[in-house]
Design a protein around this motif. Structure first.
Motif, PDB file in Angstrom:
ATOM      1  N   LEU A   1       1.335  -8.162   8.514  1.00 38.57           N
ATOM      2  CA  LEU A   1       0.374  -9.063   9.643  1.00 38.57           C
ATOM      3  C   LEU A   1       1.110 -10.226  10.370  1.00 38.57           C
ATOM      4  O   LEU A   1       0.578 -10.878  10.720  1.00 38.57           O
TER       5      LEU A   1
ATOM      6  N   TYR B   1      -9.155  -7.595   8.858  1.00 31.92           N
ATOM      7  CA  TYR B   1      -9.969  -6.368   8.072  1.00 31.92           C
ATOM      8  C   TYR B   1      -9.186  -4.756   9.056  1.00 31.92           C
ATOM      9  O   TYR B   1      -9.098  -4.104   8.113  1.00 31.92           O
TER      10      TYR B   1
ATOM     11  N   VAL C   1       2.111  -4.775   3.299  1.00 35.69           N
ATOM     12  CA  VAL C   1       0.790  -4.691   4.498  1.00 35.69           C
ATOM     13  C   VAL C   1       0.953  -6.709   5.123  1.00 35.69           C
ATOM     14  O   VAL C   1       0.686  -7.132   5.709  1.00 35.69           O
ATOM     15  N   GLU C   2       1.221  -7.562   4.115  1.00 34.21           N
ATOM     16  CA  GLU C   2       1.157  -9.161   4.648  1.00 34.21           C
ATOM     17  C   GLU C   2       2.737  -8.677   5.812  1.00 34.21           C
ATOM     18  O   GLU C   2       1.962 -10.081   6.183  1.00 34.21           O
TER      19      GLU C   2
ATOM     20  N   THR D   1       0.795  -1.321   0.186  1.00 26.62           N
ATOM     21  CA  THR D   1      -0.185  -0.340   0.115  1.00 26.62           C
ATOM     22  C   THR D   1       0.899   1.169  -0.248  1.00 26.62           C
ATOM     23  O   THR D   1       2.177   1.539   0.699  1.00 26.62           O
TER      24      THR D   1
ATOM     25  N   VAL E   1      -3.623  -0.027   8.643  1.00 27.64           N
ATOM     26  CA  VAL E   1      -2.025  -0.097   8.493  1.00 27.64           C
ATOM     27  C   VAL E   1      -2.192   1.081   7.194  1.00 27.64           C
ATOM     28  O   VAL E   1      -1.337   2.395   6.767  1.00 27.64           O
ATOM     29  N   LYS E   2      -3.474   1.525   6.314  1.00 28.19           N
ATOM     30  CA  LYS E   2      -3.494   2.152   5.093  1.00 28.19           C
ATOM     31  C   LYS E   2      -3.675   3.555   6.001  1.00 28.19           C
ATOM     32  O   LYS E   2      -3.462   4.707   4.965  1.00 28.19           O
TER      33      LYS E   2
ATOM     34  N   ILE F   1      -5.151  -4.167   8.746  1.00 28.00           N
ATOM     35  CA  ILE F   1      -5.099  -3.419   7.180  1.00 28.00           C
ATOM     36  C   ILE F   1      -5.867  -2.509   6.704  1.00 28.00           C
ATOM     37  O   ILE F   1      -5.125  -1.529   6.219  1.00 28.00           O
ATOM     38  N   THR F   2      -7.234  -2.151   7.460  1.00 21.14           N
ATOM     39  CA  THR F   2      -7.716  -1.177   7.208  1.00 21.14           C
ATOM     40  C   THR F   2      -6.653   0.794   8.296  1.00 21.14           C
ATOM     41  O   THR F   2      -6.011   1.615   7.428  1.00 21.14           O
TER      42      THR F   2
END
Length: 88
Positions: free
Chosen positions: A17, A59, A13-14, A3, A65-66, A62-63
């Motif tokens: 995680l 979810y 992101v991976e 991202t 992180v963005k 990830i949100t």
């Protein structure tokens, strides 16, 4: 999945995680008890709701992180722990 936000370095992101899997698992363990019920034969978990919970936590991770702004002056580990806990 990488991202990129304007004026920021890309974030993997991976990799994040994987790096924060203990945090995700810890929050899941704390919250999954809401979907565990006592019966005459013992404790029973609602597997579908628990799976939904895990998906929701990932979810939200990830949100977040963005949404994170590295120029905000807030340390990412503190940010992700506090925000993810609050959103769950």
């Amino acid at each position: 999945m990488t991202t990129t936000l304007p004026n920021t370095a890309p974030r993997d992101v991976e990799a994040l995680l994987k790096q924060y899997s203990n945090l995700i698992n810890s929050i899941y363990q704390q919250e999954s008890s809401r979907f565990t019920y006592n019966t005459d034969s013992g404790r029973v978990g609602d597997k579908i709701k628990q799976d939904d919970l895990r998906s929701y936590i990932v979810y939200q991770f990830i949100t977040l992180v963005k949404e994170y702004d590295p120029h905000s002056g807030v340390d990412f580990p503190y940010y992700i722990k506090e925000k993810l806990t609050l959103r769950t």
